[in-house]
Design an enzyme around this catalytic site. Structure first.
Site, mmCIF file in Angstrom:
data_model
loop_
_atom_site.group_PDB
_atom_site.id
_atom_site.type_symbol
_atom_site.label_atom_id
_atom_site.label_comp_id
_atom_site.label_asym_id
_atom_site.label_seq_id
_atom_site.Cartn_x
_atom_site.Cartn_y
_atom_site.Cartn_z
ATOM 1 C CE LYS A 82 -2.600 15.625 4.954
ATOM 2 N NZ LYS A 82 -1.428 14.984 4.304
ATOM 3 C CB SER A 160 -1.893 15.990 0.682
ATOM 4 O OG SER A 160 -1.369 15.070 1.631
ATOM 5 C CB SER A 184 1.935 14.725 1.769
ATOM 6 O OG SER A 184 1.361 14.342 0.540
#
Length: 467
Positions: A82, A160, A184
């Site tokens: 990420k 996310s 997330s």
């Protein structure tokens, strides 16, 4: 074995093939790089592909293997992170336009540990801007565009850790690293039909990771199987002098039949397919675990307490962005204003939330004592359509009890396991909330569950055309 078979193999199988010299790390890396280039833009999965670093690390892994040096089960395995984890090879954008040119000159601790384990970093993966800290209300919340689940590109990938979920599900990486403050990892794991693990707070160092909420943020693995999660977590876990919250605790599971409780009213407000898949999951779990009745979630303002803490700590983390007015350069309409709302959080509300947190966590610990895990649907619905506000997507469903906010508030680990499909061909999943430092128990339960089911092996119907 076809190229697709290779791309969708889990880490354990990939390492077996590397050991047997059926494939090299360079060949595996080139396969994934091509897939990242082909499918990454379609599903808005990628920020930066690290061609040079990936090839360099793959060549190193192959050379070491020839010399008889294999660093461990991740040696030569390509992965993605990420884009809130620092690397010197590309910008670390935090998914946000104001930070698109941001560079760091070091690897985050999690990245360094994976490199030390012989893994091959392929890409910085897309994410919701600022990890969703400013309260986005629809899928269009990253400069890379809305993340789209590979199962149906008209629907959101979840956030996310959007790119991490997409990349694993679409066979673009061997595994990925995501982060969770309040959902997330678990949400995109569900939306993308993969297996995800939120570790105990403090299990994994966050040095070099974007801070949203210092007392809630956690880094964790997202992969194609529970057995992979255990391997990756073992590589990134442990103390770090650059993160005083990270500690060394053994990853061990008790050698006995797991004792699992069912969250009371777990399917209240759930879509019929979610409820049906959950009931089937309970039957599969009961073949190797004791399903020890129901346990109620203690009453309390779980969501508001988490929200207040995220607002206060997030506003402090991004104080310069808010005070400079640069937060108006964010993509999502809610995020453009959300920072100012968070900035206005009274100190007394934050202090009161911390006091409430201690009471709620004690109540949660007391209610769940005696169980290895509490099981519930991860989400009450399938993921949301792109282009529709979240609160308008499924007005007839939702409102049932959820363990996402309580688990994150208490810093407890959880695993999401694919368990079927619902409307529009979209995946559903079952979640198990564990005891502090109980990740090995969760991955052991997950591995047994996945030996009895095959949902984690399903492949999405990928397309090369834009939705």
């Amino acid at each position: 074995m076809t190229a697709d078979d290779l791309a969708f193999a889990d880490v354990v199988e990939l390492q077996r093939l590397l050991t047997a010299k059926a494939v090299s790390s360079v060949e595996l890396t080139e396969l994934y790089l091509k897939r990242l280039e082909t499918y990454g833009p379609v599903y808005s999965a990628v920020v930066t592909i690290l061609h040079d670093r990936a090839r360099r690390e793959a060549r190193r892994a192959d050379r070491e293997r020839v010399r008889g040096r294999v660093r461990g089960p991740l040696h030569g395995i390509p992965y993605g992170v990420k884009d809130l984890l620092a690397t010197p090879d590309a910008p670390t954008t935090w998914g946000a336009q104001p930070y698109r040119a941001q560079h760091f000159d070091f690897d985050a601790t999690a990245v360094r540990k994976l490199s030390d384990a012989g893994a091959v970093l392929l890409a910085k993966l897309a994410m919701v801007e600022l990890a969703g800290g400013f309260g986005y209300g629809d899928a269009d919340a990253s400069f890379t565009g809305p993340g789209r689940t590979p199962w149906n590109a008209k629907f959101w990938s979840g956030g996310s850790s959007s790119g991490s979920g997409i990349a694993v599900a679409a066979g673009l990486v061997g595994f990925a690293i995501g982060s969770e403050t309040s959902g997330s990892i678990l949400f995109p794991s569900t939306a993308c039909g993969i297996t995800g693990l939120r570790p105990t707070y403090g299990r994994v160092s966050r040095h070099g990771a974007m801070a949203l909420c210092w007392t809630l943020d956690k880094l964790g693995p997202m992969a194609r199987s529970a057995r992979d999660l255990e391997i990756v977590l073992a590589a990134i876990a442990g103390a770090d002098p650059r993160d005083p919250t990270a500690v060394d605790v053994p990853l061990t599971a008790p050698r006995r039949r797991p004792r699992i409780a069912v969250l009371k009213n777990a399917t209240k407000g759930a879509m019929p397919a979610v409820a049906a898949n959950f009931r089937a999951s309970l039957k599969a779990l009961a073949t190797f675990a004791d399903i020890a009745g129901e346990v109620a979630l203690p009453k309390g303002p779980w969501g508001p307490v988490v929200g207040t803490i995220v607002d206060a700590e997030g506003a402090a983390a991004f104080r310069d962005l808010i005070e400079s007015g640069k937060s108006r350069g964010l993509r999502n309409a809610d995020d453009k204003l959300g920072g100012y709302v968070a900035y206005a959080t009274p100190a007394v509300d934050y202090i009161d939330a911390l006091r409430q947190r201690a009471k709620l966590n004690a109540a949660l610990e007391a209610a769940f004592a005696g169980y290895d895990a509490i099981v519930s649907p991860t989400l009450h619905t399938v993921t949301y359509p792109v282009g529709i506000p979240f609160d308008k997507a499924y007005p007839k469903f939702g409102g049932g009890p959820s363990l996402i906010a309580p688990g994150n508030l208490a810093g407890l680990p959880a695993i999401a396991l694919p368990n079927g499909f619902g409307p529009n061909g979209l995946p559903t999943s079952v979640a198990l909330l564990g005891r502090a430092w109980g990740e090995a128990t969760l991955t052991a339960i997950g591995a047994r569950y996945q030996r009895a089911t095959d949902f984690h092996t399903k492949r999405p119907p990928l397309t090369t055309g834009r939705p």
